[in-house]
Scaffold this motif. Structure first.
Motif, PDB file in Angstrom:
ATOM      1  N   LEU A 309      25.813  81.843  61.344  1.00 48.04           N
ATOM      2  CA  LEU A 309      25.227  80.548  61.023  1.00 48.04           C
ATOM      3  C   LEU A 309      26.132  79.483  61.619  1.00 48.04           C
ATOM      4  O   LEU A 309      27.185  79.173  61.073  1.00 48.04           O
ATOM      5  CB  LEU A 309      25.104  80.364  59.509  1.00 48.04           C
ATOM      6  CG  LEU A 309      24.523  79.008  59.053  1.00 48.04           C
ATOM      7  CD1 LEU A 309      23.118  78.807  59.624  1.00 48.04           C
ATOM      8  CD2 LEU A 309      24.523  78.913  57.540  1.00 48.04           C
ATOM      9  N   ASN A 310      25.728  78.975  62.761  1.00 50.52           N
ATOM     10  CA  ASN A 310      26.536  78.006  63.490  1.00 50.52           C
ATOM     11  C   ASN A 310      25.840  76.657  63.489  1.00 50.52           C
ATOM     12  O   ASN A 310      24.614  76.573  63.605  1.00 50.52           O
ATOM     13  CB  ASN A 310      26.763  78.468  64.925  1.00 50.52           C
ATOM     14  CG  ASN A 310      27.473  79.816  64.979  1.00 50.52           C
ATOM     15  OD1 ASN A 310      28.313  80.109  64.129  1.00 50.52           O
ATOM     16  ND2 ASN A 310      27.129  80.630  65.963  1.00 50.52           N
ATOM     17  N   ILE A 311      26.603  75.610  63.366  1.00 52.58           N
ATOM     18  CA  ILE A 311      26.067  74.256  63.350  1.00 52.58           C
ATOM     19  C   ILE A 311      26.647  73.465  64.500  1.00 52.58           C
ATOM     20  O   ILE A 311      27.809  73.622  64.860  1.00 52.58           O
ATOM     21  CB  ILE A 311      26.371  73.557  61.991  1.00 52.58           C
ATOM     22  CG1 ILE A 311      25.699  72.188  61.942  1.00 52.58           C
ATOM     23  CG2 ILE A 311      27.869  73.435  61.764  1.00 52.58           C
ATOM     24  CD1 ILE A 311      25.813  71.493  60.613  1.00 52.58           C
ATOM     25  N   LYS A 312      25.785  72.623  65.113  1.00 52.08           N
ATOM     26  CA  LYS A 312      26.208  71.707  66.158  1.00 52.08           C
ATOM     27  C   LYS A 312      25.759  70.310  65.763  1.00 52.08           C
ATOM     28  O   LYS A 312      24.642  70.133  65.276  1.00 52.08           O
ATOM     29  CB  LYS A 312      25.580  72.066  67.502  1.00 52.08           C
ATOM     30  CG  LYS A 312      25.948  73.434  68.031  1.00 52.08           C
ATOM     31  CD  LYS A 312      25.260  73.688  69.359  1.00 52.08           C
ATOM     32  CE  LYS A 312      25.585  75.070  69.918  1.00 52.08           C
ATOM     33  NZ  LYS A 312      24.904  75.312  71.213  1.00 52.08           N
ATOM     34  N   ALA A 313      26.601  69.330  65.965  1.00 51.23           N
ATOM     35  CA  ALA A 313      26.236  67.945  65.643  1.00 51.23           C
ATOM     36  C   ALA A 313      26.940  67.006  66.613  1.00 51.23           C
ATOM     37  O   ALA A 313      28.134  67.161  66.876  1.00 51.23           O
ATOM     38  CB  ALA A 313      26.626  67.608  64.209  1.00 51.23           C
ATOM     39  N   ASN A 314      26.168  66.054  67.167  1.00 48.19           N
ATOM     40  CA  ASN A 314      26.709  65.078  68.104  1.00 48.19           C
ATOM     41  C   ASN A 314      26.372  63.668  67.636  1.00 48.19           C
ATOM     42  O   ASN A 314      25.238  63.397  67.175  1.00 48.19           O
ATOM     43  CB  ASN A 314      26.125  65.264  69.501  1.00 48.19           C
ATOM     44  CG  ASN A 314      26.716  66.473  70.215  1.00 48.19           C
ATOM     45  OD1 ASN A 314      27.677  67.045  69.742  1.00 48.19           O
ATOM     46  ND2 ASN A 314      26.131  66.842  71.338  1.00 48.19           N
TER      47      ASN A 314
END
Length: 460
Positions: A309-314
């Motif tokens: 479960l990986n999260i990316k946020a920019n």
């Protein structure tokens, strides 16, 4: 008797003119220049290089992606995206920042036109949160550098034990050869005197044969001792290297330290040695560090049982200042995020890897326990052997002193015409026999005593 004192004086003069190679100087040279000692140092350097490589997994990176398409006079698209990425050791978090300059008639609608910037992060929330491959590599490389130092000490410990054995074997061979050489000279002088007495009619012919037989016996013994001494010198040469990494043979002017050869060494209580060995023996410590590295591997394999479960946020902004007009409203309208989830249905790969890691730990634990017990028993064996040999040496020394006193008395009686050449030769043979036994016992004693330090891993 005067001839005996004269010969001893000659031997002493030869020894004074010779140059003594002490065991300390010899071992220091072995430790500094022997190829195995240098190989041991290289193991540490290789481990340090591997650690440096593992640290590279956390090096910041700069990436640049650019593309442009022009066809039939039309600018289809162009984009330029430099990115700066910083991996961290905190929960697998990666921080990244970048700039974009995009445009063209047929630019993908998902791509922001014009100049923009972003600041973001990538982070695992389940698998890889506590440990991942990069952190595992760094932890294991750190442990392997410590293990390599113990392996270096182990290689040095084994090397020095062999070197000490070679040195004391050389010292014993030299001592025995010197004794035969001394008694051969005595027998030659006696033969000349007996022959002269026979020519003057004071001795029977059988006395000259008796004296000559003793000379011939000592010649054979000396020749055999010379062969053993040469073999011991060549064995010692296996440990002789100079600063230019060139091996060499020992110069004939060098002789061993026969005084230390006859000394007793101080040995601690075996229980104390065993307790220190359990903490300091490089073989045991190397296995302990290997267990620590395997524990890191087990923790990593445990993560493979978890879903990904990986999260990316920019954080996004127009222009090249990503924090311009930063505020609550800005945060609500200028961002991009995404989630990636993955889980194997049966988890067989993760279960198998985790089980292998646990079995390897159990296997190494058994190896460590067996090694500890074996080390303790070796220490006890060498200690008991050294005590028994010490008692044997004391008994042999008393016998040697007694036979030497009898030889001196018999020699005096022979000079006064009160004894026979047969009895004198018998006394000499007994002294020689006891001296040879005493030298053998002392060589065994030194080997056993140094064996205690070797088994404990204390030879440095």
């Amino acid at each position: 008797m005067k001839k005996m004192l004269f010969i001893c004086g000659c031997v002493l003069s030869i020894q004074l003119n010779a140059q003594i190679l002490s065991p300390e100087a010899f071992i220091s040279q072995v430790r500094s220049f022997h190829p195995i000692a240098k190989q041991a140092d290289i193991k540490v350097e290789k481990a340090n290089a591997a650690l440096l490589s593992a640290k590279g997994g956390f090096d910041p990176t700069i990436e640049m992606e650019a593309s442009r398409k022009t066809f039939d006079g039309k600018n289809y698209y162009f984009y330029t995206n430099p990115e700066f990425k910083v991996p961290t050791k905190l929960g697998g978090l990666d921080i990244k920042a970048g700039l974009e300059d995009n445009g063209g008639l047929f630019l993908n609608n998902q791509i922001t036109r014009g100049q923009s910037s972003y600041l973001g992060l990538e982070m695992p929330l389940l698998k890889g949160l506590l440990i991942d491959q990069r952190r595992a590599n760094l932890q294991q490389a750190t442990l392997f550098t410590k293990q390599s130092e113990q392996d270096r000490l182990k290689m040095q410990n084994d090397l020095l034990y062999d070197a000490y054995n070679a040195y004391w074997q050389w010292a014993g061979s030299y001592k025995l050869y010197s004794i035969y050489k001394q008694f051969l000279q005595v027998s030659l002088d006696r033969f000349r005197l007996v022959k002269l007495a026979y020519e003057n009619g004071d001795r029977a012919l059988i006395d000259t044969i008796e004296a000559l037989t003793q000379v011939q016996q000592f010649q054979m013994l000396q020749a055999d001792a010379k062969v053993k001494l040469t073999a011991a010198q060549l064995e010692l040469a296996n440990f002789l290297w100079n600063e230019n990494d060139a091996a060499y043979l020992l110069n004939e002017k060098f002789v061993p330290d026969t005084v230390q050869f006859q000394m007793y060494l101080t040995v601690d209580n075996p229980d104390e040695i065993i307790n220190r060995a359990n903490l300091e023996n490089p073989s045991l410590r190397s296995l302990a560090f290997e267990l620590d590295a395997l524990e890191v591997e087990r923790k990593l394999k445990l993560q493979s049982l978890l879903p990904s479960l990986n999260i990316k946020a920019n954080l996004l902004n127009r222009g090249y200042n990503v924090l311009k007009d930063f505020g609550g409203a800005f945060l609500q309208n200028n961002y991009m995020w995404g989630v990636q989830f993955k889980i194997p249905i049966f988890l067989r790969e993760g279960q198998g890897s985790y089980k292998q890691a646990k079995l390897k730990i159990a296997e190494t634990n058994y190896e460590l326990n067996a090694k500890q017990w074996s080390t303790a028993n070796k220490i006890r064996t060498y200690y008991a052997e050294s005590l028994l040999l010490k008692e044997q040496i004391a008994a042999a020394q008393q016998a040697y002193n007694g036979f030497t006193a009898l030889l001196k008395a018999e020699s005096l009686r022979f000079q006064n015409g009160e004894s026979s050449l047969f009895l004198l030769n018998t006394r000499e043979n007994k002294v020689i026999e006891t001296a040879e036994k005493l030298i053998q016992l002392r060589a065994k004693y030194l080997k056993a005593t140094y064996g205690i330090s070797w088994a404990a891993g204390n030879l440095r």
